[in-house]
Scaffold this active site. Structure first.
Site, PDB file in Angstrom:
ATOM      1  N   GLU A 127      -0.941 -20.110  -5.719  1.00 36.61           N
ATOM      2  CA  GLU A 127      -1.036 -18.487  -6.419  1.00 36.61           C
ATOM      3  C   GLU A 127       0.978 -18.712  -6.881  1.00 36.61           C
ATOM      4  OE1 GLU A 127      -0.356 -15.285  -4.165  1.00 36.61           O
ATOM      5  OE2 GLU A 127      -2.575 -14.505  -5.181  1.00 36.61           O
ATOM      6  N   LYS A 181       2.801   1.173   6.147  1.00 36.67           N
ATOM      7  CA  LYS A 181       3.891   1.035   5.726  1.00 36.67           C
ATOM      8  C   LYS A 181       4.154   0.139   4.241  1.00 36.67           C
ATOM      9  CE  LYS A 181       6.322  -2.545   5.400  1.00 36.67           C
ATOM     10  NZ  LYS A 181       7.097  -3.298   4.099  1.00 36.67           N
TER      11      LYS A 181
HETATM   12  P1  NAD Z   1       3.871  -9.384   0.951  1.00 35.91           P
HETATM   13  O1  NAD Z   1       3.087 -10.546   1.906  1.00 35.91           O
HETATM   14  O2  NAD Z   1       5.003 -10.553   0.771  1.00 35.91           O
HETATM   15  O3  NAD Z   1       4.006  -7.992   1.050  1.00 35.91           O
HETATM   16  C1  NAD Z   1       3.028  -7.382   2.063  1.00 35.91           C
HETATM   17  C2  NAD Z   1       3.465  -6.311   2.724  1.00 35.91           C
HETATM   18  O4  NAD Z   1       3.754  -7.377   3.941  1.00 35.91           O
HETATM   19  C3  NAD Z   1       5.073  -5.331   2.783  1.00 35.91           C
HETATM   20  O5  NAD Z   1       4.560  -4.503   2.618  1.00 35.91           O
HETATM   21  C4  NAD Z   1       5.851  -6.385   3.263  1.00 35.91           C
HETATM   22  O6  NAD Z   1       6.870  -5.750   3.540  1.00 35.91           O
HETATM   23  C5  NAD Z   1       5.467  -7.206   4.377  1.00 35.91           C
HETATM   24  N1  NAD Z   1       5.625  -7.870   4.978  1.00 35.91           N
HETATM   25  C6  NAD Z   1       6.646  -9.008   4.821  1.00 35.91           C
HETATM   26  N2  NAD Z   1       6.239  -9.374   6.018  1.00 35.91           N
HETATM   27  C7  NAD Z   1       6.559  -8.489   6.859  1.00 35.91           C
HETATM   28  C8  NAD Z   1       6.659  -9.363   8.471  1.00 35.91           C
HETATM   29  N3  NAD Z   1       7.259 -10.545   9.070  1.00 35.91           N
HETATM   30  N4  NAD Z   1       6.036  -8.397   9.487  1.00 35.91           N
HETATM   31  C9  NAD Z   1       4.979  -6.952   8.440  1.00 35.91           C
HETATM   32  N5  NAD Z   1       5.040  -7.374   7.687  1.00 35.91           N
HETATM   33  C10 NAD Z   1       5.821  -7.747   6.950  1.00 35.91           C
HETATM   34  O7  NAD Z   1       3.211  -9.476  -0.237  1.00 35.91           O
HETATM   35  P2  NAD Z   1       4.002  -8.733  -2.042  1.00 35.91           P
HETATM   36  O8  NAD Z   1       4.754  -9.620  -2.071  1.00 35.91           O
HETATM   37  O9  NAD Z   1       3.894  -7.501  -1.715  1.00 35.91           O
HETATM   38  O10 NAD Z   1       2.667  -8.787  -2.660  1.00 35.91           O
HETATM   39  C11 NAD Z   1       1.695 -10.050  -3.095  1.00 35.91           C
HETATM   40  C12 NAD Z   1       0.762 -10.579  -2.446  1.00 35.91           C
HETATM   41  O11 NAD Z   1      -0.468  -9.772  -1.760  1.00 35.91           O
HETATM   42  C13 NAD Z   1      -0.088 -11.905  -3.617  1.00 35.91           C
HETATM   43  O12 NAD Z   1      -0.665 -12.990  -2.436  1.00 35.91           O
HETATM   44  C14 NAD Z   1      -1.310 -11.318  -3.589  1.00 35.91           C
HETATM   45  O13 NAD Z   1      -2.130 -12.166  -3.809  1.00 35.91           O
HETATM   46  C15 NAD Z   1      -1.818 -10.272  -2.185  1.00 35.91           C
HETATM   47  N6  NAD Z   1      -2.655  -9.167  -2.650  1.00 35.91           N
HETATM   48  C16 NAD Z   1      -3.583  -9.564  -1.772  1.00 35.91           C
HETATM   49  C17 NAD Z   1      -4.910  -8.254  -2.002  1.00 35.91           C
HETATM   50  C18 NAD Z   1      -6.410  -8.854  -1.736  1.00 35.91           C
HETATM   51  O14 NAD Z   1      -6.677  -7.971  -1.499  1.00 35.91           O
HETATM   52  N7  NAD Z   1      -6.811  -9.593  -1.348  1.00 35.91           N
HETATM   53  C19 NAD Z   1      -4.417  -6.894  -2.899  1.00 35.91           C
HETATM   54  C20 NAD Z   1      -3.093  -7.374  -3.802  1.00 35.91           C
HETATM   55  C21 NAD Z   1      -2.420  -8.019  -3.427  1.00 35.91           C
END
Ligand code: NAD
Length: 490
Positions: free
Chosen positions: A391, A182
């Protein structure tokens, strides 16, 4: 320095109407379509189906049917599929890099190198690690058998849309799990290309499935599905919490790769002129939208002025511009929402007493459209300010000072400040003395620490301490994450 944005004028032929289920491109059961907006031009460049819980259920059922056969396929054969996928990514690398530059805003050079290059490398590395791994080992009178979980749900963010999927899918697949992906709704397009590549590589039907859609609908359906054995999530800490709760009823395994607020620690003997430009570049990597971006510069107070001047110079010489222009170092943020969020952080920091060294919350000159933010450096940032421990996810570097005019161990002050956030994803330490830098690295509570610019290692585990997560990706640790352990008493 800035350059004018330039719309590419390319067509809009990236509108997907099918999801990838059980080895075939299939219409979603939903009617909703999610637009993908190009951050440099603010134009819609593509779209993807808003997958439904029914789509997720069909994908999980397909993955379940495929599981037994895939798990029994010899590891060497599974690795061969992964190598074909890596070749497919490499063959389509120029198109993939341009696609990601357009959907995320990543400067094209970095998109080629990291967004696409690291994705291919993850498949190759997982193939090598998975082929060589000892899945059965004696332990005293017992036999330890490591075997796949079953169906893995991979929920991924937009910032490295292809690489994050690769880090999960490659390692989950090579040990015999089947996968439902997803991707982020903000940048799903490259993952559709990946599914095409996987299809061309001849993966058996159902081994990989792709359901695009929103987090609260498709993501939630995956996290709660009773026949998903493992959810591997990369994204924000807030959504990581939601997913953990959603997965609790079915007691599925959850691995979380979350956010960060990672420090570059400059010890008193470090070379400011050399280190600070690198630290600025590390903070702004992928337009500051990198989980492990080193967004805090932790410096001895006695060198504050010198550091501020060097940071201002480096930030002001960062080339802001259209991601497809070759010299661009800083492109737009992924969306208007993300830009506004970053600007709110900057305004709040200034309101709480931070000093603006360069950049700021005004739109950059010469960028009439696109979600650009000025490369920004803030100083006099203290632990009392939100920007010190929240962040930001944009091109904003904060300078924090530790006291080096102390009788005892000044490095202890540096370590205490470096560790003073709820996160623990990454860090960097710089010193003229490598042993001193390593001693400080040992005391930093983070999953990955660079010493004096130590480079990327695709086999080194990556993951967070504390609120940066609880999993590890890449290499043997990333592989073992996707393996259950059985002990057979003989
Ligand atoms: P996000 O948490 O908003 O979304 C990530 C994913 O989760 C997306 O596919 C989104 O559709 C899904 N999602 C959102 N709500 C959900 C729910 N209620 N249930 C299930 N899935 C859900 O993050 P983003 O804005 O896409 O990415 C940025 C974030 O990702 C930053 O905080 C960054 O630090 C983090 N990140 C971490 C790593 C790591 O390896 N630690 C790597 C890349 C990004």
């Amino acid at each position: 320095m800035t350059t004018h944005t330039r719309p590419t004028g390319r067509g809009t032929g990236m509108h997907h109407r099918h999801i990838y289920l059980d080895g075939a491109w299939t219409a979603s059961t939903g009617r909703c379509v999610i637009d993908v907006v190009e951050p440099a031009t603010e134009q819609v460049i593509g779209s993807a189906p808003g997958g439904t819980p029914e789509d997720v259920d069909a994908a999980v059922r397909a993955a379940r049917r495929a599981f037994a056969g895939w798990a029994e396929t010899p590891a060497g054969e599974r690795a061969a599929y992964l190598r074909r996928i890596a070749e497919g990514i490499e063959r389509r690398a120029p198109d993939l890099a341009e696609l990601i530059a357009r959907e995320v805003g990543t400067p094209i050079g970095f998109a080629r190198l990291a967004q696409v290059g690291l994705a291919a490398l993850a498949f190759r590395t997982a193939a090598d690690v998975g082929e060589a791994y000892p899945y059965e080992q004696p332990q005293g009178p017992s036999l330890l058998i490591r075997e796949p979980f079953g169906v893995v749900g991979a929920i991924t963010p937009w910032n490295y849309p292809l690489f994050q999927v690769a880090a999960k899918a490659a390692y989950a697949l090579v040990v015999g799990n089947t996968v439902v992906i997803k991707p982020s709704e903000a940048a799903p397009l490259s993952v559709f290309v990946l599914a095409e590549i996987m299809d061309e590589a001849g993966l058996p039907a159902g081994v990989v499935n792709l359901v695009s859609g929103t987090g609260p609908v498709a993501g939630q359906a995956l996290a709660t599905h009773p026949d998903v054995d493992f959810v591997s999530f990369t994204g924000s800490t807030a959504v990581g919490r939601t997913i953990t709760r959603a997965a609790a009823d079915t007691v599925k395994r959850v691995a979380l790769e979350l956010g960060g607020k990672s420090p570059t620690v400059l010890l008193a003997d470090a070379d400011v002129a050399d280190v600070v430009p690198r630290a600025v570049a590390a903070a702004f990597v992928n337009n500051g939208q990198t989980c492990c971006a080193l967004t805090r510069l932790v410096v001895p107070r006695s060198r504050k002025g010198e550091v501020e001047r060097a940071a201002a110079k480096a930030a002001e010489s960062t080339q802001v511009g259209h991601p497809l222009l070759p010299g661009t170092q800083l492109g737009p943020l992924v969306s208007a929402g993300q830009r506004d969020r970053v600007l709110r952080h900057v305004r709040r920091a200034l309101g709480q007493g931070a000093t603006l060294i360069t950049g700021g919350a005004e739109p950059p000159e010469d960028q009439p459209y696109g979600y650009y933010v000025r490369p920004t450096v803030l100083s006099d940032v203290t632990t009392a300010m939100d920007v010190q421990h929240e962040e930001v996810f944009g091109p904003v570097l904060v300078i924090e000072c530790y006291e080096d005019d102390v009788e005892d161990d000044a490095d202890a002050e540096a370590v205490a400040l470096a560790n003073a956030t709820p996160y623990g994803l990454a860090a960097a330490v710089w010193s003229a003395d490598p042993d001193r830098a390593l001693a400080v690295a040992r005391r930093i509570r983070a999953g990955q620490v660079e010493v004096n610019g130590g480079g990327f290692n695709p086999r080194a585990p990556f993951g967070g301490y504390r609120q940066s997560g609880n999993g590890r990706e890449h290499g043997v640790f990333g592989l073992e994450e996707f393996l259950e352990v059985k002990s057979v008493q003989l």
